[in-house]
Design an enzyme around this catalytic site. Structure first.
Site, PDB file in Angstrom:
ATOM      1  N   HIS A  37       0.104  -4.017  -4.866  1.00  0.00           N
ATOM      2  CA  HIS A  37      -0.965  -3.042  -5.143  1.00  0.00           C
ATOM      3  C   HIS A  37      -2.025  -3.659  -6.074  1.00  0.00           C
ATOM      4  O   HIS A  37      -3.227  -3.453  -5.878  1.00  0.00           O
ATOM      5  CB  HIS A  37      -0.395  -1.809  -5.852  1.00  0.00           C
ATOM      6  CG  HIS A  37       0.540  -0.991  -5.028  1.00  0.00           C
ATOM      7  ND1 HIS A  37       1.874  -0.880  -5.326  1.00  0.00           N
ATOM      8  CD2 HIS A  37       0.339  -0.229  -3.927  1.00  0.00           C
ATOM      9  CE1 HIS A  37       2.460  -0.075  -4.448  1.00  0.00           C
ATOM     10  NE2 HIS A  37       1.553   0.320  -3.577  1.00  0.00           N
ATOM     11  N   LYS A 151       1.001  -5.382   5.192  1.00  0.00           N
ATOM     12  CA  LYS A 151       2.434  -5.115   5.409  1.00  0.00           C
ATOM     13  C   LYS A 151       2.594  -3.895   6.316  1.00  0.00           C
ATOM     14  O   LYS A 151       3.424  -3.872   7.196  1.00  0.00           O
ATOM     15  CB  LYS A 151       3.166  -4.878   4.095  1.00  0.00           C
ATOM     16  CG  LYS A 151       4.666  -4.667   4.327  1.00  0.00           C
ATOM     17  CD  LYS A 151       5.402  -4.396   3.057  1.00  0.00           C
ATOM     18  CE  LYS A 151       5.240  -2.989   2.579  1.00  0.00           C
ATOM     19  NZ  LYS A 151       5.930  -1.967   3.416  1.00  0.00           N
TER      20      LYS A 151
END
Ligand code: PAF
Length: 283
Positions: A37, A151
């Site tokens: 993140h 991802k």
């Protein structure tokens, strides 16, 4: 860093930036932030004058019986990490703030086709929830650019389609997967793994790489490659949902003419459902 919980205050803050012609990047998250993140946030800072990060564990993308209640929530630690990463605004709304009519009575956004494949088959309604919440965040923040990790490759394609179909003037910027030294893709759900499982979880990425190598060597029997890797995963104690070689652009099953491919896998290890993918160009 501004921490905002209400839609009205969020709108005021971004309206002021837009009035000064400052560009805005949005990084939507569900919190429990990890290096993956923070990588998105650093990239966002490179791309826009102001960065908004949202943290919202979105109930509409969880099916009944999934891990909505158990999903790791670490708001204080997340805020600290975002402050250190020089985020401008952290938006942390409640469910009532974002779904005032309640989650069952809300309007939904559907991206047909793409949403029903792969993870969509195992998590019915998941991508409808994702498309809906991301659509709402785009309306609220009106970002110039929004960043998503590769991802979640299927999610990335669903969001691109939703943004294109609904004419959002936003650039969707994909950021490569951040991995542990073992190769395991970073994910908030890795928190469900024991130390031993976390070591073993790297097998998933190794299977994806092995499949890519086999294709690279000229092996054309994609179904055989898929079956082999599913067996390897089972042998290592995983419960695979799928291991599938698809066309990169639209996730259609890869045909002999397709050169740009993505290999996607989802598999359970203990309490964690892990997903990962690798892309490759076949010559
Ligand atoms: O990838 C996620 O964390 C979520 O699906 C997203 C994009 C923040 C929507 O809730």
């Amino acid at each position: 860093m501004l921490i905002i919980e209400s839609v009205a205050a969020l709108r005021r803050a971004v309206r002021e930036w837009h009035s000064k012609e400052l560009s805005v990047a949005l990084v939507p998250t569900m919190g429990n932030l990890h290096e993956g993140h923070l990588h998105l946030v650093r990239e966002a800072k490179r791309l826009a004058h102001r960065v908004v990060v949202s943290i919202f564990v979105n109930p509409t993308q969880f099916s009944p019986g999934e891990d909505f209640d158990a999903y790791p929530r670490t708001p204080a630690a997340d805020a600290e990490k975002l402050r250190e990463a020089a985020t401008d605004l952290l938006f942390m709304p409640s469910a009532a703030e974002l779904y005032p009519a309640g989650v069952d009575a809300t309007t939904f956004v559907e991206v047909p086709g793409l949403s029903d494949e792969l993870c969509g088959r195992f998590r019915p309604g998941h991508f409808r929830g994702v498309a809906t919440i991301v659509c709402k965040l785009f309306n609220l923040v009106q970002p110039d650019v929004a960043l998503f990790g590769e991802k979640d490759y299927q999610q990335l394609l669903v969001i691109r389609r939703m943004a294109a179909d609904l004419d959002f003037p936003v650039r969707i910027h994909a950021v490569p997967t951040v991995r542990e030294a073992s190769g395991l893709a970073m994910s908030s759900r890795n928190a469900y793994l024991t130390a031993e499982q976390k070591e073993r979880a790297a097998v998933l990425y190794r299977c994806l790489c092995r499949a890519a190598e086999a294709i690279g060597r000229g092996d054309k029997d994609l179904e055989h490659i898929e079956r082999q890797q599913i067996e390897t995963l089972r042998g290592a104690g995983f419960r695979p949902d799928y291991f599938s070689i698809r066309r990169e652009t639209d996730l259609a099953p890869a045909g002999p003419e397709d050169s740009r491919l993505v290999i996607l896998a989802a598999a359970w290890l203990g309490k964690a459902r892990l997903i990962d993918n690798v892309r490759l160009t076949r010559v």
